[in-house]
Motif scaffolding. Structure first.
Motif, mmCIF file in Angstrom:
data_model
loop_
_atom_site.group_PDB
_atom_site.id
_atom_site.type_symbol
_atom_site.label_atom_id
_atom_site.label_comp_id
_atom_site.label_asym_id
_atom_site.label_seq_id
_atom_site.Cartn_x
_atom_site.Cartn_y
_atom_site.Cartn_z
ATOM 1 N N ALA A 104 31.820 -4.680 10.813
ATOM 2 C CA ALA A 104 32.842 -3.629 10.818
ATOM 3 C C ALA A 104 34.090 -4.047 10.044
ATOM 4 C CB ALA A 104 33.225 -3.272 12.253
ATOM 5 N N PHE A 105 34.220 -5.358 9.757
ATOM 6 C CA PHE A 105 35.412 -5.844 9.061
ATOM 7 C C PHE A 105 35.085 -6.418 7.682
ATOM 8 C CE2 PHE A 105 36.151 -5.948 13.554
ATOM 9 C CZ PHE A 105 37.445 -5.468 13.692
ATOM 10 N N VAL A 106 33.813 -6.470 7.303
ATOM 11 C CA VAL A 106 33.440 -7.118 6.045
ATOM 12 C C VAL A 106 32.822 -6.123 5.069
ATOM 13 C CG1 VAL A 106 32.081 -8.957 5.005
ATOM 14 C CG2 VAL A 106 33.072 -9.288 7.267
ATOM 15 N N LEU A 107 31.723 -5.498 5.451
ATOM 16 C CA LEU A 107 31.009 -4.596 4.546
ATOM 17 C C LEU A 107 31.304 -3.132 4.829
ATOM 18 C CD1 LEU A 107 27.510 -6.353 4.616
ATOM 19 C CD2 LEU A 107 29.285 -6.568 2.883
ATOM 20 N N PRO A 138 33.769 8.491 3.190
ATOM 21 C CA PRO A 138 32.702 7.689 2.592
ATOM 22 C C PRO A 138 31.855 8.512 1.631
ATOM 23 C CG PRO A 138 32.145 8.276 4.845
ATOM 24 C CD PRO A 138 33.558 8.732 4.620
ATOM 25 N N THR A 139 31.296 7.842 0.644
ATOM 26 C CA THR A 139 30.370 8.470 -0.288
ATOM 27 C C THR A 139 28.944 8.123 0.126
ATOM 28 O OG1 THR A 139 30.345 6.584 -1.806
ATOM 29 C CG2 THR A 139 32.091 8.226 -2.107
ATOM 30 N N ALA A 140 27.977 8.659 -0.591
ATOM 31 C CA ALA A 140 26.578 8.436 -0.243
ATOM 32 C C ALA A 140 26.167 6.974 -0.370
ATOM 33 C CB ALA A 140 25.682 9.305 -1.121
ATOM 34 N N SER A 141 26.905 6.165 -1.135
ATOM 35 C CA SER A 141 26.565 4.753 -1.303
ATOM 36 C C SER A 141 27.336 3.831 -0.366
ATOM 37 C CB SER A 141 26.809 4.326 -2.757
ATOM 38 O OG SER A 141 28.176 4.474 -3.105
ATOM 39 N N ASP A 142 28.251 4.359 0.445
ATOM 40 C CA ASP A 142 29.055 3.536 1.354
ATOM 41 C C ASP A 142 28.272 3.181 2.615
ATOM 42 O OD1 ASP A 142 31.462 3.165 -0.041
ATOM 43 O OD2 ASP A 142 32.126 5.193 0.465
ATOM 44 N N PHE A 143 28.628 2.026 3.216
ATOM 45 C CA PHE A 143 28.069 1.591 4.491
ATOM 46 C C PHE A 143 29.120 1.772 5.578
ATOM 47 C CE2 PHE A 143 24.879 -1.680 2.585
ATOM 48 C CZ PHE A 143 24.187 -0.626 2.010
#
Length: 213
Positions: A104-107, A138-143
């Motif tokens: 939750a804090f890195v990626l 967020p976009t479709a490529s975001d995690f």
């Protein structure tokens, strides 16, 4: 995290009793320097998943995480070189459940932004080579690594019973029954583009796994 533990032992003739109690306090981690991780609500239905206001905690802190432990041994027979001892124990053990939370804090969006391109020519054109910047959505490529707001500490119940019998001075034989069951264990569910108003790859951790041994 805070852990407190107390233990005592009581003996009477052939019986020895050991007992204790542990308490676990594990509040959710939070950001510093003004950063707040993404927090989602209504995670039980992909159609209703939404972002909570910035600054919302990842999950609610639970305060009733008491873990009792008890063990006992009783000497059934004390004949020289033929001693027989009966032992048993039970314990409740909590897991801190912090393995997944570091994501939750890195990626995680909005701390991390990514872009991808296939079949791009070199040198890369400026629009492809530009460093991505996290937006407000967020976009479709975001995690997005998220957690159930009602998340509880995973726990394992363990118990055992054994009988040990001496066979002379240097040998003994033991028969044991050992069991462990896990409840409210963590499971991460992956949902891509959960609803028309929310894009991205959502990894949602909830207490939906169990184990039996």
């Amino acid at each position: 995290n805070l852990s407190l533990y107390a233990q005592d032992q009581w003996r009477a003739n052939r019986l020895t009793l050991t007992y204790g109690l542990r308490w676990e306090l594990v509040p959710p981690p939070h950001g510093i320097n003004g950063f707040s991780p993404s927090v989602v609500t209504q995670v039980d239905d992909p159609a209703t998943i939404a972002f909570a206001p910035r600054g919302t905690v990842l999950w609610k802190t639970t305060y009733g995480n008491f873990a009792p432990r008890v063990g006992a041994s009783y000497q059934l027979s004390h004949a020289p070189e033929r001693e027989t001892v009966l032992r048993g124990g039970f314990g409740l053990f909590y897991d801190l459940g912090a393995g997944q939370v570091s994501n939750a804090f890195v990626l995680n969006f909005p701390a991390f932004a990514r872009t991808s391109s296939s079949l791009a020519a070199f040198p890369l054109p400026p629009d492809v080579a530009a460093i991505p910047v996290a937006g407000t959505n967020p976009t479709a490529s975001d995690f997005v690594y998220a957690f159930d707001p009602e998340l509880k500490l995973p726990r394992v119940y363990q118990w055992n019973v054994s009988v040990e019998h001496s066979l002379g001075k240097n040998q003994s034989i033991t028969a044991s029954y050992v069991a462990a069951v896990g409840r409210k264990l963590l499971r991460t569910q992956t949902i891509t583009n959960p609803n028309p108003g929310l894009l991205g790859n959502f990894f949602i951790t909830k207490n939906t796994a169990t184990s039996d041994y």
